[in-house]
Design an enzyme around this catalytic site. Structure first.
Site, short mmCIF file in Angstrom:
data_model
loop_
_atom_site.label_atom_id
_atom_site.label_comp_id
_atom_site.label_asym_id
_atom_site.label_seq_id
_atom_site.Cartn_x
_atom_site.Cartn_y
_atom_site.Cartn_z
N PHE A 32 0.81 -1.22 0.00
CA PHE A 32 0.00 0.00 0.00
C PHE A 32 0.84 1.28 0.00
O PHE A 32 1.90 1.32 0.61
CB PHE A 32 -0.94 -0.01 1.21
CG PHE A 32 -1.77 -1.26 1.29
CD1 PHE A 32 -1.54 -2.20 2.29
CD2 PHE A 32 -2.75 -1.52 0.35
CE1 PHE A 32 -2.29 -3.38 2.34
CE2 PHE A 32 -3.51 -2.68 0.39
CZ PHE A 32 -3.28 -3.61 1.39
N ASP A 33 0.32 2.31 -0.68
CA ASP A 33 0.94 3.65 -0.67
C ASP A 33 0.21 4.59 0.29
O ASP A 33 0.76 5.59 0.73
CB ASP A 33 0.87 4.27 -2.08
CG ASP A 33 1.57 3.40 -3.13
OD1 ASP A 33 1.17 3.45 -4.31
OD2 ASP A 33 2.48 2.64 -2.72
N VAL A 34 -1.05 4.25 0.58
CA VAL A 34 -1.92 5.13 1.36
C VAL A 34 -2.57 4.34 2.50
O VAL A 34 -3.05 3.22 2.26
CB VAL A 34 -3.05 5.72 0.48
CG1 VAL A 34 -3.88 6.74 1.25
CG2 VAL A 34 -2.49 6.33 -0.80
#
Ligand SMILES: O=C(O)[C@H](O)[C@H](O)COP(=O)(O)O
Ligand SMILES: [Mg+2]
Length: 315
Positions: A32-34
């Site tokens: 995940f980036d967020v």
């Protein structure tokens, strides 16, 4: 990614237990980036900060993750949350907060856009709602007005029944949130406005509030008398409402498949992430929901993974 269809068809893989699994945690975070963070029951329980939360937030920032704090607690504004984060030593910023009171304020100001003068909001809730309505230039009354924190007097019945001075003719919306000061007078005014055709909205309808390590009446409990009296259900603008998810995506611009919702409650946080088509959901067992609820055969809402406490992400 599991869709609701998968949930219902039972074609779901069991949620991954990550506590103590360093490699599993790293692999999960790398996906995940967020990260969308719930607050009550995940970061803290009222004024009690859970262990290693500031360090966990710092670790995710060091790994260049975008963090968004998505709370249903409408008693505080984004500015109030910034103060709470600072007081608890959590590195977080006002523009990273997206609460249910803000969600309701922008829905009223930018989507409903009721014509004046009947576009005023009668609030059953605390100052967080008032501050966010003010930030969107929405007129309001009720709420923390001290003149309404009193017992109902016999003359009040006649005043309300005859559309007297207690009623504001500009009210076109009734908005409920978590209210620590409910009163028969406030419920009577709200019911009168709804009978006049005012729209019924809620910041959220959570049944309980996790605080001080136990559960207290939630926003849904403080608005329930009005739901019963009016026979109407409000439109709720907090989690799991997808109107809120759309607003968050619009504001923060992110790829949903690279985003993970972290929460303690299945029927708000986890359902919000699953129905929102996020890449993953993580349930933290320091708040409302118990693992037995989502490990049970045929569970309606199941997270991708779970930990005993948020700090477990530090391995
Ligand atoms: O009753 C409420 O309003 C909720 O219990 C509370 O607000 C939950 O906040 P969250 O867990 O979404 O931060
Ligand atoms: Mg919570």
């Amino acid at each position: 990614m599991q869709s609701l269809k998968d949930v219902i068809s039972g074609a779901m893989s069991a949620p991954k237990y990550l506590t103590g699994d360093k490699a599993g945690i790293d692999a999960f975070i790398d996906k995940f980036d967020v990260f969308l963070f719930d607050c009550d029951g995940v970061l803290w329980s009222g004024e009690h900060l859970f262990p290693r939360v500031p360090e966990t937030i710092a670790m995710l920032r060091q790994r260049n993750k975008q963090l968004i704090f998505v709370t249903n607690n409408s008693t505080k504004s984004r500015a109030d949350y910034k103060k709470k984060f600072d007081a608890m030593g959590i590195e977080a910023y006002e523009n990273e907060v997206f609460g249910s009171s803000y969600s309701a304020a922008i829905y009223i100001a930018r989507i409903m856009k009721l014509p004046a003068p009947r576009n005023k909001v009668f609030v059953l809730g605390e100052s967080g709602v008032e501050q966010e309505l003010h930030s969107e230039h929405v007129r309001f009354c009720g709420g923390t007005d001290p003149t309404l924190r009193r017992d109902m007097q016999p003359a009040d019945f006649q005043n309300i029944a005859s559309q007297g001075s207690l009623l504001d003719p500009d009210v076109g919306i009734v908005l409920t949130g978590l209210d620590y000061h409910p009163s028969y007078l406030k419920y009577s005014l709200a019911q009168a406005y709804l009978r006049q055709g005012a729209r019924f909205l809620a910041t959220n309808t959570d049944s309980s509030l996790p605080s001080a390590g136990t559960l207290f009446p939630g926003a849904g409990a403080t608005s329930a008398p009005l739901v019963k009296a009016s026979g109407q259900e409000p439109l709720a603008l907090g989690k799991p409402s997808q109107a809120m998810m759309d607003a968050i995506e619009g504001k923060f611009q992110f790829d949903r498949t690279k985003a993970c919702m972290i929460g303690d409650r299945l029927n708000t946080d986890i359902q919000f992430g699953v129905e929102g088509g996020l890449g993953g959901t993580l349930c933290v067992l320091t708040g409302v929901s118990r693992k037995e609820e989502f490990l049970a055969q045929g569970a309606a809402v199941v997270p991708s993974a779970y930990v005993d406490a948020l700090g477990d992400l530090l391995g």
